[in-house]
Write a protein that holds these residues in place. Sequence first.
Motif, PDB file in Angstrom:
ATOM      1  N   MET A  62       0.845  -1.197   0.000  1.00 53.19           N
ATOM      2  CA  MET A  62       0.000   0.000   0.000  1.00 53.19           C
ATOM      3  C   MET A  62       0.878   1.242   0.000  1.00 53.19           C
ATOM      4  O   MET A  62       1.547   1.549   0.986  1.00 53.19           O
ATOM      5  N   SER A  63       0.899   1.967  -1.095  1.00 54.00           N
ATOM      6  CA  SER A  63       1.744   3.155  -1.161  1.00 54.00           C
ATOM      7  C   SER A  63       0.929   4.388  -0.795  1.00 54.00           C
ATOM      8  O   SER A  63      -0.291   4.386  -0.853  1.00 54.00           O
ATOM      9  N   ILE A  64       1.644   5.434  -0.393  1.00 59.56           N
ATOM     10  CA  ILE A  64       0.983   6.705  -0.083  1.00 59.56           C
ATOM     11  C   ILE A  64       1.586   7.756  -0.998  1.00 59.56           C
ATOM     12  O   ILE A  64       2.810   7.821  -1.150  1.00 59.56           O
ATOM     13  N   GLU A  65       0.722   8.555  -1.588  1.00 57.52           N
ATOM     14  CA  GLU A  65       1.253   9.657  -2.370  1.00 57.52           C
ATOM     15  C   GLU A  65       0.558  10.942  -1.960  1.00 57.52           C
ATOM     16  O   GLU A  65      -0.659  10.984  -1.818  1.00 57.52           O
ATOM     17  N   VAL A  66       1.372  11.950  -1.761  1.00 53.90           N
ATOM     18  CA  VAL A  66       0.855  13.248  -1.364  1.00 53.90           C
ATOM     19  C   VAL A  66       1.217  14.229  -2.459  1.00 53.90           C
ATOM     20  O   VAL A  66       2.374  14.293  -2.871  1.00 53.90           O
ATOM     21  N   ARG A  67       0.221  14.955  -2.965  1.00 55.43           N
ATOM     22  CA  ARG A  67       0.493  15.856  -4.083  1.00 55.43           C
ATOM     23  C   ARG A  67       0.054  17.282  -3.803  1.00 55.43           C
ATOM     24  O   ARG A  67      -1.107  17.512  -3.462  1.00 55.43           O
ATOM     25  N   ASN A  68       0.977  18.204  -3.938  1.00 56.96           N
ATOM     26  CA  ASN A  68       0.700  19.649  -3.879  1.00 56.96           C
ATOM     27  C   ASN A  68      -0.152  20.061  -2.685  1.00 56.96           C
ATOM     28  O   ASN A  68      -1.118  20.794  -2.824  1.00 56.96           O
ATOM     29  N   ILE A  69       0.234  19.566  -1.515  1.00 50.99           N
ATOM     30  CA  ILE A  69      -0.561  19.892  -0.326  1.00 50.99           C
ATOM     31  C   ILE A  69      -0.218  21.293   0.200  1.00 50.99           C
ATOM     32  O   ILE A  69       0.951  21.644   0.362  1.00 50.99           O
ATOM     33  N   HIS A  70      -1.271  22.071   0.430  1.00 53.92           N
ATOM     34  CA  HIS A  70      -1.137  23.371   1.105  1.00 53.92           C
ATOM     35  C   HIS A  70      -2.010  23.363   2.335  1.00 53.92           C
ATOM     36  O   HIS A  70      -3.117  22.831   2.307  1.00 53.92           O
ATOM     37  N   LYS A  71      -1.537  23.964   3.412  1.00 54.30           N
ATOM     38  CA  LYS A  71      -2.361  24.063   4.614  1.00 54.30           C
ATOM     39  C   LYS A  71      -2.024  25.340   5.364  1.00 54.30           C
ATOM     40  O   LYS A  71      -0.852  25.630   5.623  1.00 54.30           O
ATOM     41  N   HIS A  72      -3.045  26.093   5.688  1.00 52.44           N
ATOM     42  CA  HIS A  72      -2.883  27.295   6.514  1.00 52.44           C
ATOM     43  C   HIS A  72      -3.570  27.084   7.861  1.00 52.44           C
ATOM     44  O   HIS A  72      -4.607  26.453   7.930  1.00 52.44           O
ATOM     45  N   PHE A  73      -2.973  27.642   8.915  1.00 50.58           N
ATOM     46  CA  PHE A  73      -3.691  27.799  10.184  1.00 50.58           C
ATOM     47  C   PHE A  73      -3.772  29.296  10.414  1.00 50.58           C
ATOM     48  O   PHE A  73      -2.797  29.916  10.814  1.00 50.58           O
ATOM     49  N   GLY A  74      -4.896  29.874  10.119  1.00 45.54           N
ATOM     50  CA  GLY A  74      -4.984  31.337  10.159  1.00 45.54           C
ATOM     51  C   GLY A  74      -4.035  31.891   9.113  1.00 45.54           C
ATOM     52  O   GLY A  74      -4.103  31.519   7.938  1.00 45.54           O
ATOM     53  N   LYS A  75      -3.107  32.730   9.548  1.00 49.17           N
ATOM     54  CA  LYS A  75      -2.161  33.313   8.584  1.00 49.17           C
ATOM     55  C   LYS A  75      -0.904  32.453   8.440  1.00 49.17           C
ATOM     56  O   LYS A  75      -0.067  32.691   7.570  1.00 49.17           O
ATOM     57  N   PHE A  76      -0.777  31.481   9.322  1.00 46.24           N
ATOM     58  CA  PHE A  76       0.430  30.660   9.317  1.00 46.24           C
ATOM     59  C   PHE A  76       0.357  29.614   8.199  1.00 46.24           C
ATOM     60  O   PHE A  76      -0.576  28.829   8.124  1.00 46.24           O
ATOM     61  N   HIS A  77       1.359  29.641   7.318  1.00 39.66           N
ATOM     62  CA  HIS A  77       1.390  28.706   6.196  1.00 39.66           C
ATOM     63  C   HIS A  77       2.089  27.426   6.658  1.00 39.66           C
ATOM     64  O   HIS A  77       3.305  27.311   6.584  1.00 39.66           O
ATOM     65  N   ALA A  78       1.321  26.473   7.129  1.00 41.29           N
ATOM     66  CA  ALA A  78       1.904  25.293   7.770  1.00 41.29           C
ATOM     67  C   ALA A  78       2.541  24.334   6.766  1.00 41.29           C
ATOM     68  O   ALA A  78       3.566  23.729   7.037  1.00 41.29           O
ATOM     69  N   LEU A  79       1.923  24.185   5.607  1.00 39.44           N
ATOM     70  CA  LEU A  79       2.489  23.322   4.561  1.00 39.44           C
ATOM     71  C   LEU A  79       2.419  24.062   3.237  1.00 39.44           C
ATOM     72  O   LEU A  79       1.385  24.617   2.868  1.00 39.44           O
ATOM     73  N   GLN A  80       3.551  24.066   2.513  1.00 37.77           N
ATOM     74  CA  GLN A  80       3.615  24.811   1.259  1.00 37.77           C
ATOM     75  C   GLN A  80       3.986  23.877   0.120  1.00 37.77           C
ATOM     76  O   GLN A  80       5.132  23.512  -0.030  1.00 37.77           O
ATOM     77  N   ASP A  81       2.997  23.495  -0.623  1.00 36.71           N
ATOM     78  CA  ASP A  81       3.191  22.676  -1.813  1.00 36.71           C
ATOM     79  C   ASP A  81       4.048  21.435  -1.524  1.00 36.71           C
ATOM     80  O   ASP A  81       5.133  21.273  -2.082  1.00 36.71           O
ATOM     81  N   VAL A  82       3.551  20.605  -0.671  1.00 38.02           N
ATOM     82  CA  VAL A  82       4.312  19.415  -0.271  1.00 38.02           C
ATOM     83  C   VAL A  82       3.968  18.229  -1.169  1.00 38.02           C
ATOM     84  O   VAL A  82       2.794  17.960  -1.435  1.00 38.02           O
ATOM     85  N   ASN A  83       5.005  17.555  -1.659  1.00 36.79           N
ATOM     86  CA  ASN A  83       4.844  16.352  -2.475  1.00 36.79           C
ATOM     87  C   ASN A  83       5.683  15.246  -1.878  1.00 36.79           C
ATOM     88  O   ASN A  83       6.832  15.475  -1.509  1.00 36.79           O
ATOM     89  N   LEU A  84       5.099  14.055  -1.773  1.00 38.66           N
ATOM     90  CA  LEU A  84       5.842  12.962  -1.154  1.00 38.66           C
ATOM     91  C   LEU A  84       5.283  11.638  -1.650  1.00 38.66           C
ATOM     92  O   LEU A  84       4.072  11.491  -1.843  1.00 38.66           O
ATOM     93  N   HIS A  85       6.188  10.681  -1.859  1.00 37.59           N
ATOM     94  CA  HIS A  85       5.741   9.348  -2.246  1.00 37.59           C
ATOM     95  C   HIS A  85       6.337   8.341  -1.270  1.00 37.59           C
ATOM     96  O   HIS A  85       7.541   8.278  -1.097  1.00 37.59           O
ATOM     97  N   VAL A  86       5.482   7.580  -0.625  1.00 41.44           N
ATOM     98  CA  VAL A  86       5.961   6.543   0.285  1.00 41.44           C
ATOM     99  C   VAL A  86       5.667   5.197  -0.354  1.00 41.44           C
ATOM    100  O   VAL A  86       4.520   4.900  -0.697  1.00 41.44           O
ATOM    101  N   GLN A  87       6.717   4.386  -0.514  1.00 35.19           N
ATOM    102  CA  GLN A  87       6.565   3.082  -1.172  1.00 35.19           C
ATOM    103  C   GLN A  87       5.855   2.083  -0.248  1.00 35.19           C
ATOM    104  O   GLN A  87       5.897   2.212   0.970  1.00 35.19           O
ATOM    105  N   THR A  88       5.296   1.077  -0.866  1.00 33.55           N
ATOM    106  CA  THR A  88       4.664   0.004  -0.103  1.00 33.55           C
ATOM    107  C   THR A  88       5.684  -0.662   0.816  1.00 33.55           C
ATOM    108  O   THR A  88       6.795  -0.983   0.385  1.00 33.55           O
ATOM    109  N   GLY A  89       5.316  -0.843   2.060  1.00 30.99           N
ATOM    110  CA  GLY A  89       6.170  -1.563   3.001  1.00 30.99           C
ATOM    111  C   GLY A  89       7.323  -0.762   3.556  1.00 30.99           C
ATOM    112  O   GLY A  89       8.121  -1.279   4.333  1.00 30.99           O
ATOM    113  N   GLU A  90       7.381   0.496   3.212  1.00 33.98           N
ATOM    114  CA  GLU A  90       8.491   1.323   3.646  1.00 33.98           C
ATOM    115  C   GLU A  90       8.233   1.928   5.034  1.00 33.98           C
ATOM    116  O   GLU A  90       7.083   2.146   5.403  1.00 33.98           O
ATOM    117  N   LEU A  91       9.296   2.198   5.777  1.00 34.38           N
ATOM    118  CA  LEU A  91       9.169   2.937   7.032  1.00 34.38           C
ATOM    119  C   LEU A  91       9.854   4.282   6.837  1.00 34.38           C
ATOM    120  O   LEU A  91      11.063   4.354   6.636  1.00 34.38           O
TER     121      LEU A  91
END
Lengths: 303, 281, 358
Positions: free
Chosen positions: C1-30
Amino acid sequence: MHSGKSLASSTASNDPRRAVISEPPLVRYALLAVALGFLGLFLVMPLAAVFTEALSKGFRAYFGAMAHVDALAAIRLTLMTAAIAVPLNLVFGIAAAWAIAKFEFRGKDLLVTLIDVPFSVSPVISGLIFVLLFGLQGWLGPWLDDHDIRIIFAVPGIVLATIFITFPFVARELIPLMQAQGTEEEEAAVVMGASFWRTLWNVTLPNAKWGLVYGLILCNARAMGEFGAVSVVSGHVRGLTNTMPLHVEILYNEYDFVGAFAIASLLALLALVTLAAKSFVEWRARAAIREAIAMAEAEGGVA
Amino acid sequence: MSAKISGFRQYSVLPGFGPAMGFTLTYLSAIVLVPLAALFLRAAGLDWTAFWGTVSSPRVLASLRLSFGASLAAALVNALFGFLVAWVLVRYPFPGRKFVDALVDLPFALPTAVAGIALTAIYAPNGWIGRLLDPYGIKVAFTPTGIFVALVFIGLPFVVRTVQPILEDLDAELEEAAASLGASRWITFWRVLLPALWPALLTGFALAFARGIGEYGSVIFIAGNMPMKSEIVPLLIITKLEQYDYAGAASIAVLMLVLAFTLMLVINILQARLQGRHLGK
Amino acid sequence: MSIEVRNIHKHFGKFHALQDVNLHVQTGELVALLGPSGSGKTTLLRIIAGLEVADSGTVLFHGEDATDRHVRERQVGFVFQHYALFRHMTVFENVAFGLRVRKGKAKPLEGYIRARVSELLDLVQLGWLADRYPSQLSGGQRQRVALARALAVEPRVLLLDEPFGALDAKVRKELRRWLRRLQDDLRITSVFVTHDQEEALEVADRVVVMNEGKIEQVGAPDDVYDRPASRFVYNFLGDVNLFHGRVHQGQAQLGGLEVEVPEHNGTLDTAAVAFVRPHDVDVARYRSGGPTIEATVRHVKALGPRVRLYLERTEEGAEIEAELSRERFEELALAEGEKVYVSLRKLRVFVEDSLSAA
């Protein structure tokens, strides 16, 4: 118990993370509507009724009722009773909190429980015990009668019952607060040579001031508003042994509704002022707690 | 806390223990302990048949039933709605929340006599609500229902103010954990939130219940005060006093105190069970 | 089961907590999400779990869009920093919770629940504590119960938020080795958040270094440690010496030290910073052939098999930290106040534009 949430335990948290774990909006609005409806029905409406009824015959009747001789006498007696009961219970509260919060001794838990007893006794029983003690058929009644001292159906009885009813208010706010603050600052003051009074006045009380004020506000509100206990010992003599709440009862039973609600509106105003003052003190105390936490964190950061 | 105290008290460099403790005990005795003792001594002076005769009279039994029944019903309603109010105040931000939060303490701050006449005015047949109910033959004021209404008013803050702080301190992680394990909102509420709130809810319920039994001022105006029908126990004590039946008044008062005390004891034990379970004791 | 995260943005109020985050986690990986507090690592983990909703971007599980799926339906096992065990339930009931709340046909039989919970408690070596309440357990035991509870629902992904953060140093080390072994056995795709570089480097297959809402570098532990992609990663992973200077056509001038930097051949007279790990600093009593810096030994501190020297550069007074093996230190027989010649075995130069990027 009767004072609602205590100051020592009041820091609200607003967790912004709740979004995912909240209820659907429709459920939220429905619950909100039911809760506010309930509060409207049971809290707002009685309050509104007091002022509406008081003003039902216009302002002239309203102020006329308040300016009546007996009404003024009742106001005077209520103020006097509070002026005696509140300071006495304040002194007691400080003494008890000093002994309980700053020292370790056997039987402390029992003492704390005993201080709370007046809260768990019905107001009528609170009055009754003084009648049994000082009334004509009471333990000390004959002796008092011989010496021509009247306590029951007189002002001293009213004051005594009021003191009993409001007995725990200051102590129960101060004890947890002063316990939480520990003894380090007092010990430092004593080590530097400060006397007992100086330590109390310059160290302990400034630290505990919001708890003190909070206790005083609640104590005063109850002292002025107590009905049941005072009713038992007062004898209901107009102009002499009638406090404001008792006067409300007499006027009401005589179908003088404007008069009754006029005096009641004064007491309701007192209640509103009490709530406002209470909220203000809670807000201030919370700010003080936040400052203390921020200070502790800053110190921790340096070390 | 007191385990390591060898003498009466632990050594401390702080001054003033003696005078403070002396004043505390003297004042406590004079105001609270001696007067209360007078009540118990008076009751102890009665012979058993007289005591029993008083408290087992139909009128006293009827008033006991009424006081306990109405208080129980009001405390149950308060447990439900007080919980709801606490929930809404803690979890759903809405304009005016601070104001509503402060208003919840109104029954603590408003003199009971004022509450009594205000509620009577509202629920009397010509009052704001009484008028709406009257055509349907529903009478609230001057009936046991009126007593129930007054006790709901008086008891509400107890439940709200005991549940609210616990709800505020409840860790959001618990609900997130339940959700991540697949629990629905409803199941999370029943199986995770409510068990954590039970002790507080029970305390609030007990406080409201106990307060209701002793309440006088807010009730007598709306009650109607008909013997056998709408006469509460505290009123009966006053009636006895007015008849100079001190022994009778003391008997009923002692019975009431004992019953109220037993009630609190039972609830404390229940509470200890509930909490002890978490601690596995 | 792989996980892929694409272009994630997240704000908390004015705080830019995540800015365009991309990540790929392979199956079975730690995978470890490593960063200082406020770097967005926990937020990213919570978005993967569905406990937090991103402002924009997508989360894919096994190539399937899971962005709008509720945490209930994502089949993730989440282990909370403070465990979030249910206080009023026994260890057994805590672990069984996820199975008991299933509805309809998915609801397992009591016998299955008993067997499954026992199996899991044995796996985390806590079978003998099944009837205890969380308050009766130690921190490490609670952590393992939390893990067993998360595993009970047969999650497709295991997410752990600072799993060892609340434990003391010794338990922490034991538990993280144990987690590594468990992961080797179960081979379940796992992501854990930590601010402890040692933990990340020791346990994870790959490390994701985060800072200020962005991913700085993704790589195997050796990779990120030996070849940090940015100034931040260099600073964050282990101690480091800084040398300020300029780079011109593949030559770096670092205050008297001239070094070849072929990767910056095209750079023309630009301000630069060089990073050197203390263990890549060599110290000699005499000037050798290569480029050296003259310095004075100010302080010597022995840390078990290693010896750390605090040196002061003669020229400009800046401090250099060097770490030597005990043998090498004894061979040199240095005392405080003595003069030495420092050479750099390995250094990494970042020119100005990459500085500002970092």
